[in-house]
Design a protein around this motif. Sequence first.
Motif, PDB file in Angstrom:
ATOM      1  N   THR A 108      37.411 -11.055 -12.075  1.00  0.00           N
ATOM      2  CA  THR A 108      38.480 -11.628 -11.248  1.00  0.00           C
ATOM      3  C   THR A 108      39.831 -11.456 -11.938  1.00  0.00           C
ATOM      4  O   THR A 108      39.894 -11.348 -13.173  1.00  0.00           O
ATOM      5  N   PRO A 109      40.907 -11.452 -11.179  1.00  0.00           N
ATOM      6  CA  PRO A 109      42.237 -11.370 -11.783  1.00  0.00           C
ATOM      7  C   PRO A 109      42.488 -12.511 -12.775  1.00  0.00           C
ATOM      8  O   PRO A 109      43.061 -12.299 -13.843  1.00  0.00           O
ATOM      9  N   ASP A 110      42.057 -13.728 -12.437  1.00  0.00           N
ATOM     10  CA  ASP A 110      42.268 -14.869 -13.334  1.00  0.00           C
ATOM     11  C   ASP A 110      41.528 -14.688 -14.654  1.00  0.00           C
ATOM     12  O   ASP A 110      42.073 -14.987 -15.722  1.00  0.00           O
ATOM     13  N   ALA A 112      40.622 -11.852 -16.036  1.00  0.00           N
ATOM     14  CA  ALA A 112      41.284 -10.769 -16.775  1.00  0.00           C
ATOM     15  C   ALA A 112      42.533 -11.285 -17.480  1.00  0.00           C
ATOM     16  O   ALA A 112      42.746 -11.013 -18.664  1.00  0.00           O
ATOM     17  N   ARG A 113      43.368 -12.038 -16.775  1.00  0.00           N
ATOM     18  CA  ARG A 113      44.603 -12.574 -17.385  1.00  0.00           C
ATOM     19  C   ARG A 113      44.297 -13.572 -18.495  1.00  0.00           C
ATOM     20  O   ARG A 113      45.025 -13.660 -19.476  1.00  0.00           O
ATOM     21  N   ALA A 114      43.205 -14.314 -18.350  1.00  0.00           N
ATOM     22  CA  ALA A 114      42.865 -15.333 -19.346  1.00  0.00           C
ATOM     23  C   ALA A 114      42.290 -14.733 -20.623  1.00  0.00           C
ATOM     24  O   ALA A 114      42.266 -15.409 -21.662  1.00  0.00           O
ATOM     25  N   THR A 115      41.869 -13.480 -20.581  1.00  0.00           N
ATOM     26  CA  THR A 115      41.157 -12.912 -21.734  1.00  0.00           C
ATOM     27  C   THR A 115      41.729 -11.604 -22.274  1.00  0.00           C
ATOM     28  O   THR A 115      41.400 -11.220 -23.391  1.00  0.00           O
ATOM     29  N   ILE A 116      42.559 -10.916 -21.528  1.00  0.00           N
ATOM     30  CA  ILE A 116      43.114  -9.630 -21.986  1.00  0.00           C
ATOM     31  C   ILE A 116      44.600  -9.812 -22.272  1.00  0.00           C
ATOM     32  O   ILE A 116      45.400 -10.001 -21.359  1.00  0.00           O
ATOM     33  N   SER A 117      44.952  -9.768 -23.559  1.00  0.00           N
ATOM     34  CA  SER A 117      46.361  -9.943 -23.936  1.00  0.00           C
ATOM     35  C   SER A 117      47.135  -8.640 -23.811  1.00  0.00           C
ATOM     36  O   SER A 117      48.341  -8.655 -23.542  1.00  0.00           O
ATOM     37  N   ALA A 118      46.448  -7.514 -24.024  1.00  0.00           N
ATOM     38  CA  ALA A 118      47.095  -6.205 -23.919  1.00  0.00           C
ATOM     39  C   ALA A 118      46.034  -5.166 -23.588  1.00  0.00           C
ATOM     40  O   ALA A 118      44.893  -5.260 -24.038  1.00  0.00           O
ATOM     41  N   LEU A 119      46.439  -4.192 -22.786  1.00  0.00           N
ATOM     42  CA  LEU A 119      45.541  -3.104 -22.399  1.00  0.00           C
ATOM     43  C   LEU A 119      46.324  -1.805 -22.467  1.00  0.00           C
ATOM     44  O   LEU A 119      47.212  -1.556 -21.659  1.00  0.00           O
ATOM     45  N   THR A 124      42.735   7.129 -18.295  1.00  0.00           N
ATOM     46  CA  THR A 124      42.617   6.620 -16.938  1.00  0.00           C
ATOM     47  C   THR A 124      42.041   5.210 -16.940  1.00  0.00           C
ATOM     48  O   THR A 124      41.128   4.910 -17.698  1.00  0.00           O
ATOM     49  N   LEU A 125      42.589   4.379 -16.069  1.00  0.00           N
ATOM     50  CA  LEU A 125      42.102   3.019 -15.876  1.00  0.00           C
ATOM     51  C   LEU A 125      41.530   2.895 -14.476  1.00  0.00           C
ATOM     52  O   LEU A 125      42.229   3.163 -13.492  1.00  0.00           O
ATOM     53  N   HIS A 126      40.254   2.496 -14.389  1.00  0.00           N
ATOM     54  CA  HIS A 126      39.623   2.199 -13.106  1.00  0.00           C
ATOM     55  C   HIS A 126      39.351   0.707 -13.097  1.00  0.00           C
ATOM     56  O   HIS A 126      38.584   0.211 -13.935  1.00  0.00           O
ATOM     57  N   ALA A 127      40.001   0.009 -12.171  1.00  0.00           N
ATOM     58  CA  ALA A 127      39.846  -1.441 -12.075  1.00  0.00           C
ATOM     59  C   ALA A 127      40.176  -1.857 -10.652  1.00  0.00           C
ATOM     60  O   ALA A 127      40.895  -1.152  -9.936  1.00  0.00           O
ATOM     61  N   PRO A 128      39.659  -3.024 -10.249  1.00  0.00           N
ATOM     62  CA  PRO A 128      40.040  -3.528  -8.935  1.00  0.00           C
ATOM     63  C   PRO A 128      41.560  -3.662  -8.842  1.00  0.00           C
ATOM     64  O   PRO A 128      42.235  -4.002  -9.822  1.00  0.00           O
ATOM     65  N   THR A 129      42.098  -3.388  -7.671  1.00  0.00           N
ATOM     66  CA  THR A 129      43.557  -3.427  -7.465  1.00  0.00           C
ATOM     67  C   THR A 129      44.145  -4.766  -7.880  1.00  0.00           C
ATOM     68  O   THR A 129      45.193  -4.825  -8.528  1.00  0.00           O
ATOM     69  N   ALA A 130      43.477  -5.855  -7.538  1.00  0.00           N
ATOM     70  CA  ALA A 130      43.986  -7.191  -7.872  1.00  0.00           C
ATOM     71  C   ALA A 130      44.013  -7.414  -9.387  1.00  0.00           C
ATOM     72  O   ALA A 130      44.925  -8.067  -9.907  1.00  0.00           O
ATOM     73  N   LEU A 135      47.253  -7.726 -14.428  1.00  0.00           N
ATOM     74  CA  LEU A 135      47.504  -7.279 -15.805  1.00  0.00           C
ATOM     75  C   LEU A 135      48.722  -6.362 -15.914  1.00  0.00           C
ATOM     76  O   LEU A 135      48.982  -5.835 -16.997  1.00  0.00           O
ATOM     77  N   ALA A 136      49.455  -6.175 -14.858  1.00  0.00           N
ATOM     78  CA  ALA A 136      50.542  -5.188 -14.824  1.00  0.00           C
ATOM     79  C   ALA A 136      51.517  -5.335 -15.991  1.00  0.00           C
ATOM     80  O   ALA A 136      51.947  -4.341 -16.579  1.00  0.00           O
TER      81      ALA A 136
END
Length: 140
Positions: A108-110, A112-119, A124-130, A135-136
């Motif tokens: 989920t977007p939440d 991802a934001r809660a656990t990924i500080s930097a990417l 190539t990145l394949h991930a759900p659009t949301a 993480l933009a």
Amino acid sequence: MPRSADRPTPAKTPESEKLTINLGFVDLGQIELLVQEGFYSNRSDFIRTAIRNQIERHADTLRQIVIRKSVDLGLRHITRDELTTAQAESQMLDIRVLGLVVIAPDVTPDLARATISALSVLGTLHAPTAVKAALADRIT
């Protein structure tokens, strides 16, 4: 063993990424001549070979950069379980990959934001659009 109806078929990870390049007429003509003469089966074969040769030429430099930057090389799958574990341990992940990153569709977007500080993805990145949108500001 056949799959049951309640177990989804895993999505196949693509083997390559399509690129578009612009070439000068002379360069393109020279490539066509080499293809006609049988040195390469087609334009793509020539371009892939040229790219591999350049990568091999810079192999030592690439290895040093990968070590210096602590980069994962190749394919990196980021699963919901991995992120849930990181969240439970109050960890933030700084993910750096040279290749392909696939974030699972059930992330989920939440989460991802809660656990990924930097990417950082060199490839190539394949991930759900949301998830990409969430993480933009952390994707480089």
